[in-house]
Design a protein around this motif. Structure first.
Motif, PDB file in Angstrom:
ATOM      1  N   MET A  91     -23.309  70.825   8.948  1.00 49.33           N
ATOM      2  CA  MET A  91     -23.254  71.757  10.052  1.00 49.33           C
ATOM      3  C   MET A  91     -23.136  73.160   9.478  1.00 49.33           C
ATOM      4  O   MET A  91     -22.297  73.436   8.635  1.00 49.33           O
ATOM      5  CB  MET A  91     -22.037  71.435  10.928  1.00 49.33           C
TER       6      MET A  91
ATOM      7  N   LEU B 142     -20.657  79.534  11.843  1.00 51.30           N
ATOM      8  CA  LEU B 142     -20.910  80.578  12.826  1.00 51.30           C
ATOM      9  C   LEU B 142     -19.770  81.583  12.755  1.00 51.30           C
ATOM     10  O   LEU B 142     -18.600  81.199  12.691  1.00 51.30           O
ATOM     11  CB  LEU B 142     -20.960  79.948  14.227  1.00 51.30           C
TER      12      LEU B 142
ATOM     13  N   GLU C 254     -17.729  84.182  14.768  1.00 48.31           N
ATOM     14  CA  GLU C 254     -17.465  84.485  16.181  1.00 48.31           C
ATOM     15  C   GLU C 254     -17.433  85.992  16.425  1.00 48.31           C
ATOM     16  O   GLU C 254     -17.269  86.792  15.492  1.00 48.31           O
ATOM     17  CB  GLU C 254     -16.132  83.855  16.590  1.00 48.31           C
TER      18      GLU C 254
ATOM     19  N   THR D 146     -28.546  80.100   9.526  1.00 51.58           N
ATOM     20  CA  THR D 146     -28.367  78.647   9.472  1.00 51.58           C
ATOM     21  C   THR D 146     -29.337  77.971   8.508  1.00 51.58           C
ATOM     22  O   THR D 146     -29.057  76.879   8.021  1.00 51.58           O
ATOM     23  CB  THR D 146     -28.507  78.020  10.874  1.00 51.58           C
TER      24      THR D 146
ATOM     25  N   ASP E  85     -20.790  75.614  13.576  1.00 50.61           N
ATOM     26  CA  ASP E  85     -21.724  75.964  14.652  1.00 50.61           C
ATOM     27  C   ASP E  85     -22.146  74.683  15.371  1.00 50.61           C
ATOM     28  O   ASP E  85     -22.905  73.887  14.824  1.00 50.61           O
ATOM     29  CB  ASP E  85     -22.947  76.670  14.067  1.00 50.61           C
ATOM     30  N   PRO E  86     -21.685  74.476  16.596  1.00 52.48           N
ATOM     31  CA  PRO E  86     -21.998  73.232  17.310  1.00 52.48           C
ATOM     32  C   PRO E  86     -23.479  73.067  17.638  1.00 52.48           C
ATOM     33  O   PRO E  86     -23.927  71.961  17.916  1.00 52.48           O
ATOM     34  CB  PRO E  86     -21.156  73.328  18.586  1.00 52.48           C
ATOM     35  N   GLU E  87     -24.241  74.144  17.545  1.00 60.13           N
ATOM     36  CA  GLU E  87     -25.679  74.062  17.829  1.00 60.13           C
ATOM     37  C   GLU E  87     -26.495  73.757  16.573  1.00 60.13           C
ATOM     38  O   GLU E  87     -27.718  73.600  16.657  1.00 60.13           O
ATOM     39  CB  GLU E  87     -26.148  75.358  18.482  1.00 60.13           C
ATOM     40  N   ASN E  88     -25.848  73.685  15.429  1.00 67.41           N
ATOM     41  CA  ASN E  88     -26.541  73.408  14.163  1.00 67.41           C
ATOM     42  C   ASN E  88     -25.773  72.368  13.364  1.00 67.41           C
ATOM     43  O   ASN E  88     -25.245  72.643  12.294  1.00 67.41           O
ATOM     44  CB  ASN E  88     -26.698  74.705  13.358  1.00 67.41           C
ATOM     45  N   VAL E  89     -25.737  71.169  13.895  1.00 68.80           N
ATOM     46  CA  VAL E  89     -25.010  70.071  13.263  1.00 68.80           C
ATOM     47  C   VAL E  89     -25.884  69.458  12.166  1.00 68.80           C
ATOM     48  O   VAL E  89     -27.031  69.090  12.407  1.00 68.80           O
ATOM     49  CB  VAL E  89     -24.622  69.004  14.310  1.00 68.80           C
ATOM     50  N   GLU E  90     -25.311  69.385  10.953  1.00 69.03           N
ATOM     51  CA  GLU E  90     -26.007  68.780   9.814  1.00 69.03           C
ATOM     52  C   GLU E  90     -25.014  67.918   9.045  1.00 69.03           C
ATOM     53  O   GLU E  90     -23.848  68.278   8.915  1.00 69.03           O
ATOM     54  CB  GLU E  90     -26.554  69.864   8.886  1.00 69.03           C
TER      55      GLU E  90
END
Length: 81
Positions: free
Chosen positions: A1, A4, A6, A35, A62-67
């Motif tokens: 992930m 990020l 804030e 990212t 970053d919850p929108e870019n989980v890896e």
């Protein structure tokens, strides 16, 4: 992930020079993390250096870019061979 930064970032300039992947740069208002370059320091360090040096704890996953860890390591290998 990827990570990020804030909006509570105070632009203290601590994180940018610490990133071994050069994934951090100044955005419109606060620093931002690319990212495509962020590996959470996998391949370099045991933990993300930007998180370690942030004085206000404003760098989060970053919850929108989980890896997965494997995906982050593969990204590191693509960038650094």
């Amino acid at each position: 992930m990827a990570l990020l930064i804030e909006n509570s970032c105070i632009n203290c300039d601590m994180c940018d020079p610490e990133c071994p992947n050069e994934a951090i740069s100044m955005g419109e208002k606060v620093y931002e993390i690319d990212t495509d370059k962020c590996t959470q320091c996998i391949g370099h360090y045991d933990k993300p250096t930007c998180v370690s040096v942030c004085p206000i704890d404003c760098i989060k996953p970053d919850p929108e870019n989980v890896e997965s860890e494997d995906a982050l390591l593969a990204k590191f290998l693509r960038m650094h061979g």
